[in-house]
Design a protein around this motif. Structure first.
Motif, PDB file in Angstrom:
ATOM      1  N   GLU A   1       0.847  -1.197   0.000  1.00 35.93           N
ATOM      2  CA  GLU A   1       0.000   0.000   0.000  1.00 35.93           C
ATOM      3  C   GLU A   1       0.879   1.243   0.000  1.00 35.93           C
ATOM      4  OE1 GLU A   1      -3.355  -0.478   2.489  1.00 35.93           O
ATOM      5  OE2 GLU A   1      -3.098   1.451   3.463  1.00 35.93           O
ATOM      6  N   ILE A   2       0.461   2.234  -0.754  1.00 30.34           N
ATOM      7  CA  ILE A   2       1.113   3.537  -0.671  1.00 30.34           C
ATOM      8  C   ILE A   2       0.025   4.574  -0.388  1.00 30.34           C
ATOM      9  CG2 ILE A   2       2.986   2.921  -2.290  1.00 30.34           C
ATOM     10  CD1 ILE A   2       1.404   5.009  -4.158  1.00 30.34           C
ATOM     11  N   ALA A   3       0.395   5.706   0.199  1.00 31.57           N
ATOM     12  CA  ALA A   3      -0.618   6.694   0.562  1.00 31.57           C
ATOM     13  C   ALA A   3      -0.153   8.108   0.256  1.00 31.57           C
ATOM     14  CB  ALA A   3      -0.957   6.563   2.044  1.00 31.57           C
ATOM     15  N   PHE A   4      -1.112   8.964  -0.037  1.00 27.91           N
ATOM     16  CA  PHE A   4      -0.843  10.381  -0.292  1.00 27.91           C
ATOM     17  C   PHE A   4      -1.291  11.204   0.912  1.00 27.91           C
ATOM     18  CE2 PHE A   4      -1.367   9.956  -5.213  1.00 27.91           C
ATOM     19  CZ  PHE A   4      -0.201   9.222  -5.254  1.00 27.91           C
TER      20      PHE A   4
ATOM     21  N   THR B   1      -3.575  -5.546  -7.320  1.00 32.94           N
ATOM     22  CA  THR B   1      -2.318  -5.936  -6.673  1.00 32.94           C
ATOM     23  C   THR B   1      -1.848  -5.011  -5.555  1.00 32.94           C
ATOM     24  OG1 THR B   1      -1.173  -4.876  -8.501  1.00 32.94           O
ATOM     25  CG2 THR B   1      -1.315  -7.263  -8.587  1.00 32.94           C
ATOM     26  N   TRP B   2      -2.232  -3.762  -5.572  1.00 34.06           N
ATOM     27  CA  TRP B   2      -1.791  -2.859  -4.496  1.00 34.06           C
ATOM     28  C   TRP B   2      -2.858  -1.819  -4.202  1.00 34.06           C
ATOM     29  CZ3 TRP B   2      -0.576   2.324  -6.063  1.00 34.06           C
ATOM     30  CH2 TRP B   2      -0.408   2.508  -7.447  1.00 34.06           C
ATOM     31  N   TYR B   3      -2.716  -1.209  -3.025  1.00 32.00           N
ATOM     32  CA  TYR B   3      -3.670  -0.174  -2.615  1.00 32.00           C
ATOM     33  C   TYR B   3      -3.058   1.216  -2.732  1.00 32.00           C
ATOM     34  CZ  TYR B   3      -6.889  -3.502  -0.398  1.00 32.00           C
ATOM     35  OH  TYR B   3      -7.788  -4.506  -0.139  1.00 32.00           O
ATOM     36  N   LEU B   4      -3.856   2.115  -3.229  1.00 34.05           N
ATOM     37  CA  LEU B   4      -3.508   3.532  -3.261  1.00 34.05           C
ATOM     38  C   LEU B   4      -4.470   4.209  -2.286  1.00 34.05           C
ATOM     39  CD1 LEU B   4      -2.015   5.902  -4.564  1.00 34.05           C
ATOM     40  CD2 LEU B   4      -3.496   5.692  -6.537  1.00 34.05           C
ATOM     41  N   VAL B   5      -3.927   4.971  -1.348  1.00 32.99           N
ATOM     42  CA  VAL B   5      -4.771   5.514  -0.281  1.00 32.99           C
ATOM     43  C   VAL B   5      -4.794   7.037  -0.286  1.00 32.99           C
ATOM     44  CG1 VAL B   5      -5.083   5.605   2.227  1.00 32.99           C
ATOM     45  CG2 VAL B   5      -4.418   3.473   1.143  1.00 32.99           C
ATOM     46  N   ASP B   6      -6.001   7.563  -0.257  1.00 36.07           N
ATOM     47  CA  ASP B   6      -6.221   9.002  -0.165  1.00 36.07           C
ATOM     48  C   ASP B   6      -6.522   9.327   1.297  1.00 36.07           C
ATOM     49  OD1 ASP B   6      -6.587  11.597  -0.987  1.00 36.07           O
ATOM     50  OD2 ASP B   6      -8.638  11.307  -1.707  1.00 36.07           O
TER      51      ASP B   6
ATOM     52  N   GLU C   1       0.536  -1.987   8.655  1.00 29.78           N
ATOM     53  CA  GLU C   1       1.760  -2.747   8.414  1.00 29.78           C
ATOM     54  C   GLU C   1       2.143  -2.906   6.950  1.00 29.78           C
ATOM     55  OE1 GLU C   1      -0.558  -6.800   9.614  1.00 29.78           O
ATOM     56  OE2 GLU C   1      -0.681  -4.851  10.575  1.00 29.78           O
ATOM     57  N   ASN C   2       1.184  -2.795   6.031  1.00 26.56           N
ATOM     58  CA  ASN C   2       1.521  -2.976   4.610  1.00 26.56           C
ATOM     59  C   ASN C   2       1.834  -1.648   3.903  1.00 26.56           C
ATOM     60  OD1 ASN C   2      -1.140  -2.219   4.946  1.00 26.56           O
ATOM     61  ND2 ASN C   2      -1.796  -3.138   3.032  1.00 26.56           N
ATOM     62  N   LEU C   3       1.873  -0.553   4.674  1.00 26.15           N
ATOM     63  CA  LEU C   3       2.208   0.749   4.073  1.00 26.15           C
ATOM     64  C   LEU C   3       3.709   0.772   3.765  1.00 26.15           C
ATOM     65  CD1 LEU C   3       1.253   3.699   3.397  1.00 26.15           C
ATOM     66  CD2 LEU C   3       1.930   4.300   5.727  1.00 26.15           C
ATOM     67  N   ILE C   4       4.047   0.813   2.469  1.00 23.23           N
ATOM     68  CA  ILE C   4       5.472   0.742   2.129  1.00 23.23           C
ATOM     69  C   ILE C   4       6.090   2.108   1.869  1.00 23.23           C
ATOM     70  CG2 ILE C   4       5.584  -1.663   1.357  1.00 23.23           C
ATOM     71  CD1 ILE C   4       5.277  -0.641  -1.501  1.00 23.23           C
ATOM     72  N   CYS C   5       5.287   3.046   1.428  1.00 24.11           N
ATOM     73  CA  CYS C   5       5.832   4.402   1.239  1.00 24.11           C
ATOM     74  C   CYS C   5       4.718   5.420   1.318  1.00 24.11           C
ATOM     75  CB  CYS C   5       6.549   4.503  -0.110  1.00 24.11           C
ATOM     76  SG  CYS C   5       7.383   6.073  -0.355  1.00 24.11           S
ATOM     77  N   LEU C   6       5.046   6.520   1.960  1.00 31.90           N
ATOM     78  CA  LEU C   6       4.107   7.612   2.064  1.00 31.90           C
ATOM     79  C   LEU C   6       4.609   8.714   1.132  1.00 31.90           C
ATOM     80  CD1 LEU C   6       1.690   8.300   3.958  1.00 31.90           C
ATOM     81  CD2 LEU C   6       3.330   9.444   5.430  1.00 31.90           C
ATOM     82  N   PHE C   7       3.698   9.351   0.402  1.00 28.85           N
ATOM     83  CA  PHE C   7       4.087  10.460  -0.457  1.00 28.85           C
ATOM     84  C   PHE C   7       3.542  11.750   0.143  1.00 28.85           C
ATOM     85  CE2 PHE C   7       4.438   6.754  -3.085  1.00 28.85           C
ATOM     86  CZ  PHE C   7       5.617   6.985  -3.781  1.00 28.85           C
TER      87      PHE C   7
ATOM     88  N   VAL D   1       6.053  -1.207  -5.364  1.00 29.59           N
ATOM     89  CA  VAL D   1       5.020  -2.163  -4.954  1.00 29.59           C
ATOM     90  C   VAL D   1       5.343  -3.588  -5.415  1.00 29.59           C
ATOM     91  CG1 VAL D   1       3.144  -0.474  -4.788  1.00 29.59           C
ATOM     92  CG2 VAL D   1       3.441  -1.741  -6.904  1.00 29.59           C
ATOM     93  N   LYS D   2       6.197  -3.693  -6.425  1.00 34.41           N
ATOM     94  CA  LYS D   2       6.598  -5.022  -6.929  1.00 34.41           C
ATOM     95  C   LYS D   2       7.574  -5.722  -5.975  1.00 34.41           C
ATOM     96  CE  LYS D   2       7.010  -4.238 -11.593  1.00 34.41           C
ATOM     97  NZ  LYS D   2       8.023  -3.966 -12.615  1.00 34.41           N
ATOM     98  N   GLN D   3       8.355  -4.896  -5.268  1.00 38.66           N
ATOM     99  CA  GLN D   3       9.429  -5.471  -4.439  1.00 38.66           C
ATOM    100  C   GLN D   3       8.909  -6.294  -3.258  1.00 38.66           C
ATOM    101  OE1 GLN D   3      12.066  -2.219  -3.441  1.00 38.66           O
ATOM    102  NE2 GLN D   3      12.476  -1.855  -5.605  1.00 38.66           N
TER     103      GLN D   3
END
Ligand code: GTP
Ligand code: MG
Length: 188
Positions: A16-19, A61-66, A95-101, A186-188
């Motif tokens: 998951e990544i989030a903005f 395959t992955w989550y994008l979070v607003d 726990e699955n948050l891999i990067c925050l933007f 997200v692939k890693q």
């Protein structure tokens, strides 16, 4: 899926990544730009549009979070504090948050609330990158000046400057590079 508490988020079964960023910086617009789906994330010219944690599943395959914006002055202190604690517990516990933007409006000089927020991420060892938004609003010269100034401010607290992206949801500038980066992590 739209929730007010990180414990109610969907199962943490994929990356998951989030903005995140101040209200009105363009988080929801960037989600629409990235996904190429106009109106997927609700946008508004009035700050404080997004008040919940919104999950969008991408390619299954992955989550994008607003996330809601922080530091919005025109809501009650109580509301602001409740949003801030919702955001912070999501960031620290998901726990699955891999990067925050962290989104920053490229037109505006470095703001204390953003610098302090990034500092908070740093002391909590949360990986993040910076995305400058609304680059269509500036000419090349002014954009460069503003970015240089911002980097100088960052250098006061950061030994290693985080990864930086320059985008526009209006012109789609920076889309390919940004999307490439996300797809790689997200692939890693
Ligand atoms: P909250 O949900 O309130 O925290 O705001 P947000 O960060 O999600 O901002 P949103 O995407 O709703 O955009 C706020 C305003 O900025 C809207 O009027 C958008 O049209 C405008 N906007 C967002 N991105 C861009 C951009 O790249 N260029 C231009 N010119 N306007 C933009
Ligand atoms: Mg929003």
């Amino acid at each position: 899926m739209s929730v007010t508490d990180y414990t109610k988020c969907p199962d943490a079964d994929r990356p998951e990544i989030a903005f995140i960023g101040r209200s009105n910086v363009g988080k929801s617009s960037l989600i629409n730009m990235i996904t190429n789906i106009k109106g997927l994330a609700k946008t508004s010219s009035t700050p404080g549009k997004t008040l919940k944690i919104n999950h969008f599943i991408i390619n299954d395959t992955w989550y994008l979070v607003d996330l809601p914006g922080y530091g919005y002055a025109k809501i009650s202190k109580k509301m602001r504090e409740s949003i801030s604690s919702m955001i912070k517990s999501y960031i620290l516990k998901r726990e699955n948050l891999i990067c925050l933007f962290v989104l920053i409006d490229c037109r505006i000089p470095a703001q204390k609330v953003d610098i302090e927020f990034m500092y908070w991420l740093g002391i909590n060892s949360v990986p993040f990158s910076i995305v400058f938004t609304k680059s269509d609003k500036l000419n090349e010269q002014k954009l460069k000046t503003n970015l240089d100034n911002y980097l100088q401010v960052l250098a006061e607290t950061w030994e290693n400057i985080p990864q930086i992206f320059i985008t526009s949801s209006e012109s789609k500038k920076g889309r390919a590079v940004f999307l490439d980066y996300i797809e790689n992590i997200v692939k890693q």
